[in-house]
Design an enzyme around this catalytic site. Sequence first.
Site, mmCIF file in Angstrom:
data_model
loop_
_atom_site.group_PDB
_atom_site.id
_atom_site.type_symbol
_atom_site.label_atom_id
_atom_site.label_comp_id
_atom_site.label_asym_id
_atom_site.label_seq_id
_atom_site.Cartn_x
_atom_site.Cartn_y
_atom_site.Cartn_z
ATOM 1 N N GLY A 82 0.456 -4.201 -9.992
ATOM 2 C CA GLY A 82 0.307 -4.762 -8.664
ATOM 3 C C GLY A 82 -0.829 -4.083 -7.939
ATOM 4 N N HIS A 83 -0.953 -4.375 -6.648
ATOM 5 C CA HIS A 83 -2.043 -3.835 -5.842
ATOM 6 C C HIS A 83 -1.580 -2.746 -4.883
ATOM 7 C CE1 HIS A 83 -4.747 -7.665 -6.439
ATOM 8 N NE2 HIS A 83 -4.383 -7.088 -7.562
ATOM 9 N N GLY A 84 -0.361 -2.217 -5.110
ATOM 10 C CA GLY A 84 0.118 -1.116 -4.290
ATOM 11 C C GLY A 84 0.749 -1.569 -2.994
#
Length: 407
Positions: free
Chosen positions: A252-254
């Site tokens: 994911g992107h955090g």
Amino acid sequence: MHQQRQSQIHVNKMTKSNITLPLLFALLTFIDASTGSSNVFNVVTFGAKPDGVTDSTGAFLKAWQAACGSAASATVMVPTGTFMVKGITFGGPCKSRLTFQVAGTVVAPADYRAFGNSGYWILFNKVNKMSLVGGTFDARAKGFWACRKAGQNCPPGVRSITFNSGKDVIISGVKSMNSQVTHMALNGCTNVAVRNVKLVAPGDSPNTDGFHIQFSNGVTFTGSTIQTGDDCVAIGPGTRNFLISKLACGPGHGVSIGSLAKDLNEDGVENVTLSSSVFTGTQNGVRIKSWARPSTGFVRNVFFQSLIMKNVQNPIIIDQNYCPSNQGCPTEQSGVAISQVTYKNIQGTSATQQAMKLVCSKTKPCTGITLQDIKLSYNKGTPATSYCFNAIGTSLGLIQPTSCLKR
């Protein structure tokens, strides 16, 4: 040091105010359930078919209406089996406390175009004193992702589970799979406890945010796992008193605050705490992001504590120059005022040499930034680096890579 103590005091206050109410609400729900209420409305009784093919939307809605109109606490029961449901809105407020209990699996239509431009798959609107418990929700979005990736003329996509204007809500033990865009969203909600949820989509699925929150107050998000193609948690404008803990994020992107400054007149974000969480192979760890545009928005009193980064591309990042494709903002400066942000006890490995990047606005520098006990190494064996621009604050304890903050 004073700023750090203030941040810690803020966390202690938040923990008391944000956790106590949802836990009290959960206890009351448990006590109510233990009385053995007979107000159980099984969707099968109303005509739902557990074959994964028959449209059970009408049956689900009838069961909801019966439970919502009950003078005593009631339960909508989705038993074992697979139930296909199209876009549906469960409206409130209801007469009494309500539990939506799912033992089986709810799936979306096989044809992603069945939703049109609605924006929602399952929407709970203006529902108070409710628990959503258990079950798997599979939006079956592979066809939609393929449409997006091919650059075709696709519908905008739908969020899988959304709560609009809800109050005193518990979401527990829910699994959301293969969302078209966002797995779970809160908009304009108050006093919500989200715990032990699992939000799952492939790492290359486009724009599949895990948990999205905006214009909401007093929300806790604990003990959950998010594996998806975009932000694990996306924090939008108007978010206040939001506590995240024991999150496992990746792929994911955090966790992202923003992007902000989409509009000139925009509500701010304040009193956000993320603690005791692990990021694995994500694009970002903790990020604050705003468009390079004028804005009345702000970010303040944010606390990132006790985080582990495992091969994360940007473990710590502030980006106030967000301007995709240089469209609409290449000569502008972000007006979002970022202040009182603390990064404490963050350790692990960075997939890029620049492990810490704090790029703030020329017109609104970041102030009151605190770095304390940071230990991030570059996994290629050479020392990690940091970069700051218009970031002002203090450093305490061991800071690796070396702090670049201005005093």
